[in-house]
Design an enzyme around this catalytic site. Structure first.
Site, short mmCIF file in Angstrom:
data_model
loop_
_atom_site.label_atom_id
_atom_site.label_comp_id
_atom_site.label_asym_id
_atom_site.label_seq_id
_atom_site.Cartn_x
_atom_site.Cartn_y
_atom_site.Cartn_z
N ALA A 65 3.71 -2.45 3.39
CA ALA A 65 4.47 -3.38 4.32
C ALA A 65 5.05 -2.52 5.40
O ALA A 65 5.44 -1.16 5.13
CB ALA A 65 5.45 -4.14 3.50
N GLY A 108 2.00 -3.41 -0.44
CA GLY A 108 1.29 -4.88 -0.09
C GLY A 108 -0.20 -4.61 0.42
O GLY A 108 -0.76 -5.57 0.25
N GLU A 111 -1.70 -5.01 -2.93
CA GLU A 111 -1.62 -6.57 -3.18
C GLU A 111 -2.62 -7.29 -2.39
O GLU A 111 -3.12 -8.24 -2.90
CB GLU A 111 -0.18 -6.93 -3.03
CG GLU A 111 0.81 -6.43 -3.91
CD GLU A 111 2.28 -6.68 -3.81
OE1 GLU A 111 2.89 -7.30 -4.86
OE2 GLU A 111 2.86 -6.59 -2.33
N GLU A 131 7.03 0.20 -4.36
CA GLU A 131 8.13 -0.54 -4.05
C GLU A 131 9.39 0.01 -4.79
O GLU A 131 10.55 0.14 -4.17
CB GLU A 131 7.84 -1.91 -4.27
CG GLU A 131 7.08 -2.54 -3.61
CD GLU A 131 5.37 -2.44 -3.98
OE1 GLU A 131 4.82 -3.20 -3.26
OE2 GLU A 131 5.11 -1.73 -4.71
#
Length: 257
Positions: A65, A108, A111, A131
């Protein structure tokens, strides 16, 4: 079509989306995710497309992200941003999606690949969920999708201690479908997508739905849903064509009806 954040094209019956933020290793921000989901939805509605390939660059599928966008955000601002909800919209796409992954596939980005239906990886691919190093945790499905794929122990090490999986490890754990040299990973994904896109469209839709239900329901519920979808396909012209073509020893001609 070209966009500042993604590149899209159609090859035969395959829709291709390429993440296009090379200066930040395709870091996923709010605008990119909205643009990506919009492109996926457009491909999903296009009857001329049977399968979708989502990819990045040789150096990075997506390195996570965009931390700058969320570093100072409050919980309310994170909810209002609607960033996480984009993964739900991606999961609602009815056509098969293949992630073609090379290089970094982190946070992300990992993911995002996990939310696809299949992954073709280059030998340089590295999967991880860092994270925890930022004082947060996974938020777009990794704790659930990883655990269902590579198991509890490996998932715990990835999310609690920033373990990265090499491409070879990912293949061994069943996270990826195929492992290829870096210079052919996209071509391998495209070849697989072309094969899938040539199948009966309604059968593809129903089969993807049935497999997806295996992760969302109990076994009896999943079996009942599969049975309903199976019977419903006998109302389609493609079922009649497919079986007749088999009996006549010829290739079928699908109509998507």
């Amino acid at each position: 079509m070209t966009d500042s954040l993604i590149l899209t094209e159609i090859i035969g019956r395959v829709g291709i989306i390429r993440l296009n933020r090379p200066k930040v290793l395709n870091a996923l921000n709010q605008e990119l995710m909205h643009t990506l989901v919009s492109a996926l939805q457009d491909f999903d509605k296009n009857p001329e497309i049977g399968c979708i390939v989502l990819t990045g660059s040789e150096r990075a599928f997506a390195a996570g992200a965009d931390v700058k966008e969320m570093a100072d955000a409050s919980p309310f601002e994170m909810i209002q941003m609607g960033y996480i909800e984009q993964w739900d919209a991606l999961a609602a796409i009815t056509k098969p999606i293949i992630a073609a992954v090379s290089g970094w596939c982190l946070g992300g980005g990992c993911e995002l690949a996990l939310a696809c239906d299949m992954i073709v990886a280059s030998e340089s691919a590295k999967f991880g969920q860092p994270e925890i190093t930022l004082g947060i945790m996974t938020g777009a499905g990794a704790s659930q999708r990883l655990a269902r794929t590579v198991g509890k122990a490996v998932t715990m090490e990835m999310v609690l201690n920033n373990r990265h999986l090499s491409a070879e490890e990912a293949l061994g754990y069943g996270l990826v479908n195929r492992l290829t040299p870096v210079d052919t990973f996209f071509e391998e994904a495209l070849a697989l997508a072309k094969e899938i896109a040539a199948r009966a469209p309604l059968a593809l839709h129903s089969q993807k739905k049935a497999v997806t239900l295996a992760f969302d329901t109990t076994l009896p519920e999943g079996l009942a849903a599969e049975r309903r979808l199976f019977f419903l396909l006998f109302s389609t012209l493609d079922q009649k064509e497919g079986m007749q073509a088999f009996l006549e020893k010829r290739p079928p001609s699908w109509r998507g009806a």
